[in-house]
Design a protein around this motif. Structure first.
Motif, PDB file in Angstrom:
ATOM      1  N   MET B 110      36.088   7.522  30.294  1.00 26.83           N
ATOM      2  CA  MET B 110      36.824   6.768  29.281  1.00 26.83           C
ATOM      3  C   MET B 110      38.295   7.150  29.296  1.00 26.83           C
ATOM      4  N   SER B 111      39.118   6.242  28.799  1.00 28.73           N
ATOM      5  CA  SER B 111      40.542   6.499  28.647  1.00 28.73           C
ATOM      6  C   SER B 111      41.032   5.589  27.519  1.00 28.73           C
ATOM      7  N   PRO B 112      42.183   5.915  26.927  1.00 31.24           N
ATOM      8  CA  PRO B 112      42.658   5.101  25.813  1.00 31.24           C
ATOM      9  C   PRO B 112      42.720   3.624  26.177  1.00 31.24           C
ATOM     10  N   ALA B 113      42.407   2.761  25.188  1.00 30.41           N
ATOM     11  CA  ALA B 113      42.397   1.323  25.422  1.00 30.41           C
ATOM     12  C   ALA B 113      43.748   0.882  25.965  1.00 30.41           C
ATOM     13  N   GLY B 114      43.691   0.021  26.952  1.00 29.76           N
ATOM     14  CA  GLY B 114      44.926  -0.514  27.512  1.00 29.76           C
ATOM     15  C   GLY B 114      45.540   0.338  28.600  1.00 29.76           C
ATOM     16  N   SER B 115      44.921   1.478  28.924  1.00 32.66           N
ATOM     17  CA  SER B 115      45.560   2.364  29.896  1.00 32.66           C
ATOM     18  C   SER B 115      45.160   2.060  31.337  1.00 32.66           C
ATOM     19  N   PRO B 117      45.450  -0.054  34.469  1.00 32.93           N
ATOM     20  CA  PRO B 117      46.383  -1.089  34.938  1.00 32.93           C
ATOM     21  C   PRO B 117      45.695  -2.427  35.217  1.00 32.93           C
ATOM     22  N   SER B 118      44.420  -2.375  35.590  1.00 31.25           N
ATOM     23  CA  SER B 118      43.716  -3.623  35.888  1.00 31.25           C
ATOM     24  C   SER B 118      43.081  -4.232  34.648  1.00 31.25           C
ATOM     25  N   GLY B 119      43.366  -3.659  33.461  1.00 31.85           N
ATOM     26  CA  GLY B 119      42.769  -4.196  32.241  1.00 31.85           C
ATOM     27  C   GLY B 119      41.342  -3.713  32.074  1.00 31.85           C
ATOM     28  N   ASN B 120      40.505  -4.509  31.409  1.00 34.67           N
ATOM     29  CA  ASN B 120      39.147  -4.078  31.119  1.00 34.67           C
ATOM     30  C   ASN B 120      38.170  -4.446  32.228  1.00 34.67           C
ATOM     31  N   ALA B 121      38.607  -4.220  33.464  1.00 38.10           N
ATOM     32  CA  ALA B 121      37.771  -4.543  34.620  1.00 38.10           C
ATOM     33  C   ALA B 121      38.339  -3.799  35.822  1.00 38.10           C
ATOM     34  N   PRO B 122      37.537  -3.605  36.874  1.00 32.66           N
ATOM     35  CA  PRO B 122      38.108  -3.000  38.089  1.00 32.66           C
ATOM     36  C   PRO B 122      39.108  -3.969  38.717  1.00 32.66           C
ATOM     37  N   TRP B 219      32.844  -0.298  23.451  1.00 29.69           N
ATOM     38  CA  TRP B 219      33.058   0.733  24.478  1.00 29.69           C
ATOM     39  C   TRP B 219      33.709   0.157  25.735  1.00 29.69           C
ATOM     40  N   TRP B 220      33.448  -1.104  26.055  1.00 38.19           N
ATOM     41  CA  TRP B 220      34.038  -1.691  27.252  1.00 38.19           C
ATOM     42  C   TRP B 220      35.568  -1.651  27.202  1.00 38.19           C
ATOM     43  N   ASN B 221      36.137  -1.537  26.011  1.00 38.67           N
ATOM     44  CA  ASN B 221      37.602  -1.475  25.876  1.00 38.67           C
ATOM     45  C   ASN B 221      38.199  -0.152  26.326  1.00 38.67           C
ATOM     46  N   VAL B 222      37.352   0.892  26.454  1.00 35.07           N
ATOM     47  CA  VAL B 222      37.878   2.211  26.791  1.00 35.07           C
ATOM     48  C   VAL B 222      37.341   2.739  28.117  1.00 35.07           C
ATOM     49  N   VAL B 223      36.768   1.881  28.931  1.00 37.67           N
ATOM     50  CA  VAL B 223      36.295   2.340  30.240  1.00 37.67           C
ATOM     51  C   VAL B 223      37.510   2.607  31.138  1.00 37.67           C
ATOM     52  N   ASN B 224      37.475   3.742  31.810  1.00 38.36           N
ATOM     53  CA  ASN B 224      38.565   4.206  32.677  1.00 38.36           C
ATOM     54  C   ASN B 224      38.323   3.657  34.085  1.00 38.36           C
ATOM     55  N   TRP B 225      38.730   2.410  34.310  1.00 42.53           N
ATOM     56  CA  TRP B 225      38.387   1.739  35.566  1.00 42.53           C
ATOM     57  C   TRP B 225      38.976   2.410  36.809  1.00 42.53           C
ATOM     58  N   PRO B 226      40.200   2.919  36.774  1.00 41.42           N
ATOM     59  CA  PRO B 226      40.683   3.639  37.972  1.00 41.42           C
ATOM     60  C   PRO B 226      39.769   4.803  38.349  1.00 41.42           C
ATOM     61  N   TYR B 227      39.252   5.509  37.355  1.00 42.16           N
ATOM     62  CA  TYR B 227      38.354   6.634  37.626  1.00 42.16           C
ATOM     63  C   TYR B 227      37.041   6.120  38.223  1.00 42.16           C
ATOM     64  N   VAL B 228      36.532   5.038  37.668  1.00 44.39           N
ATOM     65  CA  VAL B 228      35.282   4.477  38.171  1.00 44.39           C
ATOM     66  C   VAL B 228      35.459   4.013  39.623  1.00 44.39           C
ATOM     67  N   GLU B 229      36.628   3.417  39.907  1.00 42.53           N
ATOM     68  CA  GLU B 229      36.894   2.974  41.284  1.00 42.53           C
ATOM     69  C   GLU B 229      36.988   4.149  42.244  1.00 42.53           C
ATOM     70  N   GLU B 230      37.628   5.210  41.773  1.00 45.54           N
ATOM     71  CA  GLU B 230      37.723   6.437  42.576  1.00 45.54           C
ATOM     72  C   GLU B 230      36.320   6.985  42.826  1.00 45.54           C
ATOM     73  N   ASN B 231      35.488   6.971  41.778  1.00 47.64           N
ATOM     74  CA  ASN B 231      34.116   7.455  41.918  1.00 47.64           C
ATOM     75  C   ASN B 231      33.357   6.627  42.944  1.00 47.64           C
ATOM     76  N   TYR B 232      33.568   5.309  42.918  1.00 44.25           N
ATOM     77  CA  TYR B 232      32.873   4.433  43.855  1.00 44.25           C
ATOM     78  C   TYR B 232      33.269   4.759  45.290  1.00 44.25           C
ATOM     79  N   GLY B 233      34.565   4.927  45.497  1.00 44.40           N
ATOM     80  CA  GLY B 233      35.049   5.266  46.843  1.00 44.40           C
ATOM     81  C   GLY B 233      34.400   6.532  47.370  1.00 44.40           C
ATOM     82  N   LYS B 234      34.342   7.556  46.543  1.00 37.42           N
ATOM     83  CA  LYS B 234      33.744   8.827  46.949  1.00 37.42           C
ATOM     84  C   LYS B 234      32.237   8.676  47.139  1.00 37.42           C
ATOM     85  N   ALA B 235      31.610   7.959  46.215  1.00 37.09           N
ATOM     86  CA  ALA B 235      30.149   7.845  46.263  1.00 37.09           C
ATOM     87  C   ALA B 235      29.692   7.158  47.551  1.00 37.09           C
TER      88      ALA B 235
END
Lengths: 230, 246
Positions: B110-115, B117-122, B219-235
């Motif tokens: 999670m990260s603060p809402a609006g943080s 860059p891609s908005g509420n999606a990857p 909760w979808w408003n505070v998902v940290n999509w850059p982190y999730v994308e980074e996780n996907y790359g590593k996974a």
């Protein structure tokens, strides 16, 4: 309405006359209703807040009833008592989707009736004697019952049950309860799902448990169930 | 099952026995307002999460030597194996090493809402967005799938989005009970988590009480999509997100 042990009776609503000659063998439609609380929503203050009872009974418990009714509508299961439904849905340990809702309807009915305003204190008479016989002392019962509530990881319930003529403390996860064990008869339960205490004491489950044991247990009701179980 | 030797450095370290530590919250307690309230974040991190760390450390003190050199990830990977010896110890790690990993990961997801860059999606057109479309049809369908799983998890638990290296890096959702997670050997559905949502009542009760669906929606408003994308790359390289330094 029958006693808690007999299970909640189904309310029948029929728009056509029953064609059967034996009562309650053919139903056109049957539905459970949410049993009223045995006391007002603020009756357990300051131990359990009105807000908690309002949400716990008015939302959680009500939702289990509604969801169960939706699941059993127009099915043979609608013709069973709540207790029968629970055993059938348990399906010998591979529960069907109705189990969680049915179990929770029973568990909450049983829980409300396990408490009363100005509750707690000590049991008397034969129940007290049985507790002292099977636990060694009332203090030891309290210790075990509190530990069961504290160590049920995640959501669940602590129970006092009669089994084979003896009293014992058990704990169950989520919606499970002693009805699925033919050897056991439930006598007392305490809800340790977080929704039972979070508004009042947040993470401090042990405080809720102590309050339940010291101030809320309806020992008269437990004694009544104990007498019926013998 | 022994940890894969190629990733042994992720599972153990050669230093002296070291207690697990509580990871700091990546944002202030009020950082997820108004979607997750400040009081909940304080309790969730400082009390609930801390308790899992404390209990895991207590279990470590009694664990066999082989367990003492494991990282938090290593402890989780060994839940459900015979490494811990006694069943009670295995359960202690399932619950508390699970709890420690799950919360460190959840808070980072999670990260603060609006943080983002891609908005509420990857990021559109990015690897994760494409993978989600391939697995779920489109992003809306994925959110519905994940939200439904989170709603239906009965009792306490977590909803997960994970990559399954064993099936060609398939992207799947699953839920686990209590503090279990897909890293544990005893999990029904195993894989590398890239996103999680805590649906224990303590995660949302003060603000949402009985309305878990409202919590999930917000909760979808505070998902940290850059982190999730980074996780996907590593996974997709077989690497589990690092959530703790020990």
């Amino acid at each position: 309405m029958g006693t808690a042990l007999a299970g909640q009776k189904l309310q029948f609503r029929s728009s056509v006359p029953c064609r059967c000659t034996r009562a309650r063998t053919v139903f056109t439609r049957a539905e459970l209703t949410l049993k009223p609380l045995p006391y007002s929503e603020d009756a357990l203050e300051p131990h359990i807040s009105r807000d908690t009872l309002n949400v716990h009974w008015g939302k959680h418990h009500r939702t289990y009833v509604t969801n169960l009714n939706n699941q059993i509508k127009d099915k043979p299961m609608a013709n069973k008592t709540l207790n029968e439904l629970i055993v059938e849905a348990w399906n010998s340990g591979s529960p069907t989707p109705e189990f969680n809702n049915a179990g929770q309807v029973f568990n909450h009915d049983f829980y409300w009736e396990s408490m009363c305003p100005n509750g707690g204190g000590e049991p008397t008479g034969e129940l007290k004697a049985a507790i002292e016989r099977d636990f060694g002392s009332f203090d030891e019962f309290k210790t075990q019952f509190k530990a069961a509530g504290a160590t049920q990881f995640g959501s669940g319930w602590a129970w006092l049950v009669a089994e084979g003529g003896k009293l014992k403390v058990t704990k169950t996860p989520n919606a499970e309860n002693p009805l699925t064990n033919p050897a056991q008869t439930p006598l007392l339960t305490m809800d340790v799902w977080e929704h039972a205490y979070y508004l009042d004491v947040q993470n401090r489950r042990p405080d809720y448990i102590s309050t339940f044991v010291d101030k809320l247990i309806n020992w008269d009701k437990v004694a009544e169930r104990f007498a019926e179980a013998k | 099952m022994k940890p894969d030797a190629a990733f042994s450095s992720a599972y153990s370290y050669s230093g002296p026995f070291q207690n697990l530590t509580l990871q700091p919250l990546p944002y202030p307690y009020e950082g997820l307002e108004p979607y997750i309230d400040t009081t909940t974040m304080k309790l969730h991190h400082d009390v609930h999460n801390k308790a899992y760390i404390t209990n895991a450390n207590a279990a470590l003190a009694e664990a066999p030597q082989a367990a003492k050199s494991l990282t938090l990830l290593g402890l989780n990977h060994n839940v459900g194996t015979d490494l811990f010896g006694k069943p009670a110890l295995n359960t202690a790690f399932q619950n508390n090493a699970g709890g420690a990993w799950n919360h460190a990961f959840f808070f980072k997801c999670m990260s603060p809402a609006g943080s983002s860059p891609s908005g509420n999606a990857p990021a559109q057109g990015g690897a994760l967005a494409k993978a989600i479309d391939a697995a779920f049809g489109n992003f809306t369908a994925f959110k519905a799938n994940f939200s439904e799983g989170a709603t239906k998890r009965f009792g306490s638990g977590f909803e997960w989005l994970l990559v399954q290296p064993d099936s060609g890096n398939k992207l799947v959702t699953t839920s686990t009970p209590n503090q279990d997670n897909p890293l544990q050997q005893s999990a029904e559905v195993k894989g590398i988590p890239i996103l999680t949502l805590d649906v224990w009542e303590h995660a949302y009760y003060l603000k949402y009480n009985a309305t878990r669906p409202a919590y999930i929606k917000n909760w979808w408003n505070v998902v940290n999509w850059p982190y999730v994308e980074e996780n996907y790359g590593k996974a997709t390289q077989g690497v589990v997100p690092v959530v703790a330094s020990s």
